[in-house]
Structure formats: structure tokens, C-alpha cells
Design a protein around this motif. Structure first.
Motif, PDB file in Angstrom:
ATOM      1  N   SER A 170       0.698  -1.429  -0.471  1.00 26.53           N
ATOM      2  CA  SER A 170       0.156  -0.076  -0.287  1.00 26.53           C
ATOM      3  C   SER A 170       0.489   1.578   0.500  1.00 26.53           C
ATOM      4  CB  SER A 170      -1.407   0.019   1.221  1.00 26.53           C
ATOM      5  OG  SER A 170      -1.564  -1.009   1.121  1.00 26.53           O
ATOM      6  N   ASP A 171       2.207   0.811   0.077  1.00 25.12           N
ATOM      7  CA  ASP A 171       3.092   2.185  -0.154  1.00 25.12           C
ATOM      8  C   ASP A 171       2.829   3.107  -1.421  1.00 25.12           C
ATOM      9  OD1 ASP A 171       4.233   1.727   1.875  1.00 25.12           O
ATOM     10  OD2 ASP A 171       6.599   1.746   1.565  1.00 25.12           O
ATOM     11  N   THR A 172       2.703   4.488  -1.479  1.00 24.54           N
ATOM     12  CA  THR A 172       2.586   5.102  -2.472  1.00 24.54           C
ATOM     13  C   THR A 172       3.380   5.708  -3.436  1.00 24.54           C
ATOM     14  OG1 THR A 172       3.133   7.468  -1.255  1.00 24.54           O
ATOM     15  CG2 THR A 172       0.377   6.376  -1.395  1.00 24.54           C
ATOM     16  N   ASP A 173       3.560   5.828  -4.847  1.00 22.16           N
ATOM     17  CA  ASP A 173       4.331   6.260  -5.744  1.00 22.16           C
ATOM     18  C   ASP A 173       5.489   7.242  -5.609  1.00 22.16           C
ATOM     19  OD1 ASP A 173       5.480   5.781  -8.515  1.00 22.16           O
ATOM     20  OD2 ASP A 173       5.311   8.555  -8.510  1.00 22.16           O
ATOM     21  N   ARG A 177       9.522   5.814  -4.670  1.00 19.61           N
ATOM     22  CA  ARG A 177      10.537   5.900  -5.247  1.00 19.61           C
ATOM     23  C   ARG A 177      11.640   6.838  -4.278  1.00 19.61           C
ATOM     24  NH1 ARG A 177       9.465  10.678  -7.805  1.00 19.61           N
ATOM     25  NH2 ARG A 177       7.266  10.788  -6.890  1.00 19.61           N
ATOM     26  N   GLY A 178      10.983   7.073  -3.760  1.00 14.99           N
ATOM     27  CA  GLY A 178      11.633   7.691  -2.418  1.00 14.99           C
ATOM     28  C   GLY A 178      12.374   6.550  -1.258  1.00 14.99           C
ATOM     29  N   SER A 179      12.125   5.701  -1.878  1.00 17.28           N
ATOM     30  CA  SER A 179      13.347   4.612  -0.862  1.00 17.28           C
ATOM     31  C   SER A 179      14.275   3.510  -1.893  1.00 17.28           C
ATOM     32  CB  SER A 179      11.971   3.576  -0.413  1.00 17.28           C
ATOM     33  OG  SER A 179      11.377   2.565  -1.661  1.00 17.28           O
ATOM     34  N   GLY A 180      14.063   4.624  -3.422  1.00 16.74           N
ATOM     35  CA  GLY A 180      14.615   3.701  -4.288  1.00 16.74           C
ATOM     36  C   GLY A 180      14.558   2.146  -5.261  1.00 16.74           C
ATOM     37  N   ALA A 190      -1.255  -4.135 -13.081  1.00 14.25           N
ATOM     38  CA  ALA A 190      -1.198  -4.416 -11.157  1.00 14.25           C
ATOM     39  C   ALA A 190       0.581  -3.173 -10.656  1.00 14.25           C
ATOM     40  CB  ALA A 190      -1.030  -5.609 -10.801  1.00 14.25           C
ATOM     41  N   ALA A 191      -0.287  -2.308  -9.525  1.00  7.54           N
ATOM     42  CA  ALA A 191       0.801  -1.777  -9.558  1.00  7.54           C
ATOM     43  C   ALA A 191       1.303  -2.480  -8.261  1.00  7.54           C
ATOM     44  CB  ALA A 191       0.216  -0.471  -7.867  1.00  7.54           C
ATOM     45  N   LEU A 192       2.651  -2.886  -8.714  1.00  3.30           N
ATOM     46  CA  LEU A 192       3.557  -3.886  -7.494  1.00  3.30           C
ATOM     47  C   LEU A 192       5.316  -3.200  -6.676  1.00  3.30           C
ATOM     48  CD1 LEU A 192       3.698  -6.283  -6.075  1.00  3.30           C
ATOM     49  CD2 LEU A 192       4.967  -7.610  -8.671  1.00  3.30           C
ATOM     50  N   CYS A 193       5.414  -3.019  -6.282  1.00  3.22           N
ATOM     51  CA  CYS A 193       6.532  -2.197  -6.418  1.00  3.22           C
ATOM     52  C   CYS A 193       7.775  -3.973  -5.905  1.00  3.22           C
ATOM     53  CB  CYS A 193       6.746  -1.557  -4.561  1.00  3.22           C
ATOM     54  SG  CYS A 193       6.961  -2.535  -3.352  1.00  3.22           S
ATOM     55  N   SER A 194       9.225  -3.269  -6.657  1.00  2.00           N
ATOM     56  CA  SER A 194       9.958  -4.346  -6.320  1.00  2.00           C
ATOM     57  C   SER A 194      10.222  -4.736  -5.170  1.00  2.00           C
ATOM     58  CB  SER A 194      11.082  -3.524  -6.964  1.00  2.00           C
ATOM     59  OG  SER A 194      11.644  -2.245  -6.054  1.00  2.00           O
ATOM     60  N   SER A 195      10.311  -3.889  -3.995  1.00  2.00           N
ATOM     61  CA  SER A 195      10.557  -4.962  -2.212  1.00  2.00           C
ATOM     62  C   SER A 195       9.338  -5.758  -2.266  1.00  2.00           C
ATOM     63  CB  SER A 195      10.048  -3.720  -2.093  1.00  2.00           C
ATOM     64  OG  SER A 195      10.194  -4.522  -0.431  1.00  2.00           O
ATOM     65  N   CYS A 196       7.957  -5.537  -3.161  1.00  2.00           N
ATOM     66  CA  CYS A 196       7.059  -7.030  -2.954  1.00  2.00           C
ATOM     67  C   CYS A 196       7.292  -7.471  -3.920  1.00  2.00           C
ATOM     68  CB  CYS A 196       5.625  -6.047  -2.665  1.00  2.00           C
ATOM     69  SG  CYS A 196       5.440  -5.179  -1.557  1.00  2.00           S
ATOM     70  N   ALA A 197       7.802  -8.039  -4.958  1.00  2.00           N
ATOM     71  CA  ALA A 197       7.436  -8.463  -6.096  1.00  2.00           C
ATOM     72  C   ALA A 197       8.981  -9.849  -5.645  1.00  2.00           C
ATOM     73  CB  ALA A 197       8.351  -8.384  -7.142  1.00  2.00           C
ATOM     74  N   THR A 198       8.315 -11.246  -5.418  1.00  2.00           N
ATOM     75  CA  THR A 198       8.837 -12.443  -5.067  1.00  2.00           C
ATOM     76  C   THR A 198      10.021 -12.394  -6.548  1.00  2.00           C
ATOM     77  OG1 THR A 198       6.824 -13.525  -6.883  1.00  2.00           O
ATOM     78  CG2 THR A 198       7.382 -13.745  -4.073  1.00  2.00           C
ATOM     79  N   PRO A 199      10.965 -13.420  -5.992  1.00  2.00           N
ATOM     80  CA  PRO A 199      11.913 -13.571  -6.391  1.00  2.00           C
ATOM     81  C   PRO A 199      11.932 -14.520  -8.024  1.00  2.00           C
ATOM     82  CG  PRO A 199      12.261 -14.280  -3.859  1.00  2.00           C
ATOM     83  CD  PRO A 199      10.846 -14.206  -4.784  1.00  2.00           C
ATOM     84  N   ASP A 200      10.725 -14.742  -7.708  1.00  2.00           N
ATOM     85  CA  ASP A 200      10.098 -15.099  -8.909  1.00  2.00           C
ATOM     86  C   ASP A 200       9.777 -14.709 -10.362  1.00  2.00           C
ATOM     87  OD1 ASP A 200      10.725 -17.852  -8.228  1.00  2.00           O
ATOM     88  OD2 ASP A 200       9.029 -18.538  -7.934  1.00  2.00           O
ATOM     89  N   GLU A 201       8.781 -13.333  -9.593  1.00  2.00           N
ATOM     90  CA  GLU A 201       8.638 -12.135 -10.269  1.00  2.00           C
ATOM     91  C   GLU A 201       9.592 -11.299 -10.783  1.00  2.00           C
ATOM     92  OE1 GLU A 201       3.449 -12.134  -8.513  1.00  2.00           O
ATOM     93  OE2 GLU A 201       5.883 -11.215  -7.654  1.00  2.00           O
ATOM     94  N   LEU A 202      10.996 -11.205 -10.076  1.00  2.00           N
ATOM     95  CA  LEU A 202      11.379 -10.507 -10.314  1.00  2.00           C
ATOM     96  C   LEU A 202      12.746 -11.191 -11.258  1.00  2.00           C
ATOM     97  CD1 LEU A 202      12.836  -9.440  -6.887  1.00  2.00           C
ATOM     98  CD2 LEU A 202      11.731  -8.030  -8.033  1.00  2.00           C
ATOM     99  N   ALA A 203      12.776 -12.411 -11.211  1.00  2.00           N
ATOM    100  CA  ALA A 203      13.409 -12.680 -12.451  1.00  2.00           C
ATOM    101  C   ALA A 203      12.533 -13.187 -13.657  1.00  2.00           C
ATOM    102  CB  ALA A 203      13.695 -14.398 -11.712  1.00  2.00           C
ATOM    103  N   ALA A 204      11.683 -13.305 -13.838  1.00  2.00           N
ATOM    104  CA  ALA A 204      10.730 -13.397 -14.654  1.00  2.00           C
ATOM    105  C   ALA A 204      10.296 -12.178 -15.510  1.00  2.00           C
ATOM    106  CB  ALA A 204       9.573 -14.397 -14.702  1.00  2.00           C
TER     107      ALA A 204
END
Length: 218
Positions: A170-173, A177-180, A190-204
Motif C-alpha cells: 500500500s505504499d504510494t508512488d 520512488r523515495g526509497s529507491g 497491477a501496482a507492484l513495487c520491487s520490494s513486494c515482488a517475489t524472487p520468481d516475479e523479479l527473475a521472470a
């Protein structure tokens, strides 16, 4: 002088004894998952004992027993009724076993499908619907492009301020962006930040840089 022949004792009879047949009947009952309607021991004319197992309109028991005994089963039309016998005749530990059931014609037609080996077309159809691992699928081998992935889109109703939030944290844009962190492109935008993405999602998936568009919208 005439000699009277005494009847042979059970020990002198050829073939399995009553005790052997009884022991085998117990083993058959223990391994069956479909209880038969009747199981009986029979004394044949030549003296040996056999086992007969009967199911009522259930071919699965016959098929299971045949498989357990390493035998085959078959369908035979009855000469005295409109029914069809499904049966297996085999020997287990030297004891003759007859397992059978009487099926109606519609039931026999269904049972026939279990006996009919699949054709080349049937096997091809079965292979066509087999699940494929994600890493081996055609989609996984295709290059990730802007046409297949999309960044999240900010939307707002009448009178509302457009706000982009990660659907998981639920973090805003601005917080993302402020946390890198970055927004991860997904097939459904879908709104999905890189911190919440799973390793599989990041790898794919491949990150797409966030760029400013006219009007300040992303």
C-alpha cells in the motif's frame, strides 16, 4: 476275493487343500479396496479347492484383483441373459481363482473403454492438454517487451486525487520512488513495487524505467 476301495482322504487329493484356499481368500479380502458381494470356497470334482469372488455390477473390483494377480480380465456375453460377464480366471499361489461380475449392456460399454488401448489420436489429445511447467512454456521463452508488460496506471474517480499504491504494501508512488524502489511491470498493469515482488516475479520480469510523461502522469 473282492477288495473294496476306500475313499481317498483329503491329504491324498491332488491340488490345493481347503486350508490353502481359505488362506488365499483372506489375503484377497485384505487387499481389496472394493468389497465383493460374495466370496466362497469351492471343492472341484477332481478334489482341489478354488476361490470364487463376485461383485454386483462393479467391474472395478474385477480389474483390481486381476491387476494384483498380474492377470488380465475380459468381457463375455452371457448365453442365458442380456448381461455381459466381466471376469478374470487365474491362479494365485497355486489356487484357482475366478473373479466376476455381471454387467448390463450400458455398463459393459463403459467397461470396454477400460480394455481398449488408446489410439494415436487419443494419446495426442492427452499430451496436448498436459500441464507445462512455467519455465518450459512458450510464454516463458518469449522476450519480455512493452507489448506484453505494462506499468501500473494511476486512476481516480470524480473529485478524487489520483494515487498510485502498491497492491501488497500500500505504499504510494512517492514512497516507492523515495526509497529507491521501482514499479515492476506486470501483464495486468497491477501496482507492484520491487520490494513486494517475489524472487520468481523479479527473475521472470524486466524492469522498465519510470519516465515522466506529459502532464506529469505515469
Amino acid at each position: 476275493m473282492n477288495h473294496v476301495t476306500q475313499p481317498s482322504s483329503e491329504a491324498e487329493l491332488q491340488g490345493p487343500s481347503l486350508q490353502q484356499a481359505h488362506a488365499l481368500a483372506g489375503r484377497i479380502i485384505d487387499q481389496l479396496t472394493t468389497p465383493p458381494r460374495d466370496i466362497e470356497l469351492r471343492r472341484e470334482f477332481h478334489g482341489e479347492y478354488s476361490v470364487a469372488v463376485f461383485w454386483s455390477h462393479d467391474v472395478s473390483g474385477v480389474a483390481a484383483l486381476a491387476s494384483w494377480a498380474g492377470a488380465t480380465w475380459s468381457l463375455t456375453r452371457s448365453e442365458t441373459s442380456i448381461g455381459v460377464y466381466a471376469e478374470t480366471r487365474t491362479r494365485i499361489d497355486g489356487v484357482s481363482v475366478w473373479a466376476w461380475t455381471l454387467l448390463s449392456r450400458p455398463e459393459a460399454d463403459e467397461a470396454q473403454q477400460l480394455l481398449t488401448p488408446p489410439t494415436a489420436e487419443t494419446r495426442a489429445e492427452a499430451e496436448a492438454v498436459k500441464p507445462v511447467a512455467l519455465g518450459e512454456s512458450i510464454l516463458a521463452q518469449a522476450p519480455v517487451t512493452a507489448d506484453t508488460l505494462a506499468l501500473p496506471v494511476m486512476t481516480a474517480g470524480p473529485g478524487e486525487e489520483a494515487t498510485l499504491r502498491c497492491e501488497r504494501c500500500s505504499d504510494t508512488d512517492e514512497q516507492v520512488r523515495g526509497s529507491g524502489r521501482s514499479w515492476v511491470p506486470t501483464p495486468r498493469a497491477a501496482a507492484l513495487c520491487s520490494s513486494c515482488a517475489t524472487p520468481d516475479e523479479l527473475a521472470a520480469l524486466t524492469y522498465v524505467p519510470v519516465t515522466e510523461q506529459s502532464g506529469g502522469d505515469r
